[in-house]
Design an enzyme around this catalytic site. Sequence first.
Site, PDB file in Angstrom:
ATOM      1  N   SER A 115       0.730  -1.226  -0.001  1.00 34.99           N
ATOM      2  CA  SER A 115       0.093   0.095   0.091  1.00 34.99           C
ATOM      3  C   SER A 115       0.738   1.328   0.095  1.00 34.99           C
ATOM      4  CB  SER A 115      -1.027   0.020   1.208  1.00 34.99           C
ATOM      5  OG  SER A 115      -1.847  -1.006   1.131  1.00 34.99           O
ATOM      6  N   ILE A 116       1.982   1.286   0.119  1.00 35.24           N
ATOM      7  CA  ILE A 116       2.937   2.405  -0.293  1.00 35.24           C
ATOM      8  C   ILE A 116       2.602   2.763  -1.704  1.00 35.24           C
ATOM      9  CG2 ILE A 116       5.166   3.600  -0.091  1.00 35.24           C
ATOM     10  CD1 ILE A 116       6.038   1.798   2.023  1.00 35.24           C
TER      11      ILE A 116
END
Length: 392
Positions: A115-116
């Site tokens: 999710s970065i």
Amino acid sequence: MSGKTAFETANGFRRDEVRLANWRESPFNRWSFQNVGELIPSATIVAAPTGPEAPAKDLAGLLAEKVTLADAPETVAAFLERSHTDALTVMKGGRLVGDWFAPHMAFGARHIIFSISKSLTAIVAGILEGEGVFDPDAPVISYLPEAKGSAYGDASARHVLDMSVSLDFEEAYLDPESLFARYRRATLWNPGGGTESLREFIVSLQRLAEPHGETFRYRSPNSDLLGILLERASGLRFTDLLRDKLWRPLGAASDASVAVDMEGTARTAGGMSVTPRDLARVGEMMRQGGTADGRRVVPEAWVRDTTSAGSAEAWQRGAMAFLFPQGRYRNKWYQTGAASGAYCGIGIHGQWLYIDPNSEVVIAKMSSQPLPVDDPLDGEIVTFLDALSRMA
């Protein structure tokens, strides 16, 4: 030929044991997180020629320093091992402090950042906003008319950016019967995909009764939707946007990759793989107010908004306030609320990009934690990153 293959000797399991059904599970994730393209269709983001990456630099004495975690002192090296870290890169004041790699990860290897990817996608949104191509306050349906009748039919791009869409969806990572499992099939991340595209899945989602904008709700489809909105706004594929607007202006030294679905839609919520050094470069660019080596990448006003704005009330109503009690969420970045002004991007299984403006430190941590979400360990990691920022 008999006995173990070189692959099995190096990894402790055979290559044919790693399947789409188990690639995120331990111990297979120690290998698969560095080789996503062997399991999921992926597009390459080609970096501009910059010459070879500088050699790995040992973190040296920093590894022997101690931090207090879980009420007991622990060396940096011991915590890296206990938290299933695959790679760590630390920068201070724009200069490399050093790197650390687990035995199963080589210098220069790419690693999925989960999710970065959302945070990087939002940077692209900020760039397009600065160019007048993308309006964060526009209705979703102005870019994606087929979202009418879905949860996004009366939502704005701002709601999407700040995870405040009132979406009837749960991040049930481990439930094979959930809507989340159907989502992963649409992304081709789980067996059984290929009958529904990611876009088709997103526009089928429905809303809750609560108005948009009131509560922080961490819902990954919002971030895949953001990538689609950027494509519609610009007329370009997201993979091209990422390459031309962020990756090359950043001065990334290595190619990146991003997973794609059956239609070639980029998995902007969690499918990017990059090297630790290049992830740290993203953090340093943010720390520098949107510049890299003197080049403007994203508007300074966008970075300032990302690191200081956002609704504290919406964050407090959400389910993650325990992690950052004084925090906020803006443009897919977390503000910790700490006196240091630290902010970060976070991905499941232990991916962190942590920026501490006060100490001028950037830390990229890549991991293969067995669980997608481990709240007690995440709390320790926040403490660890804060302490490491002051040590570096």
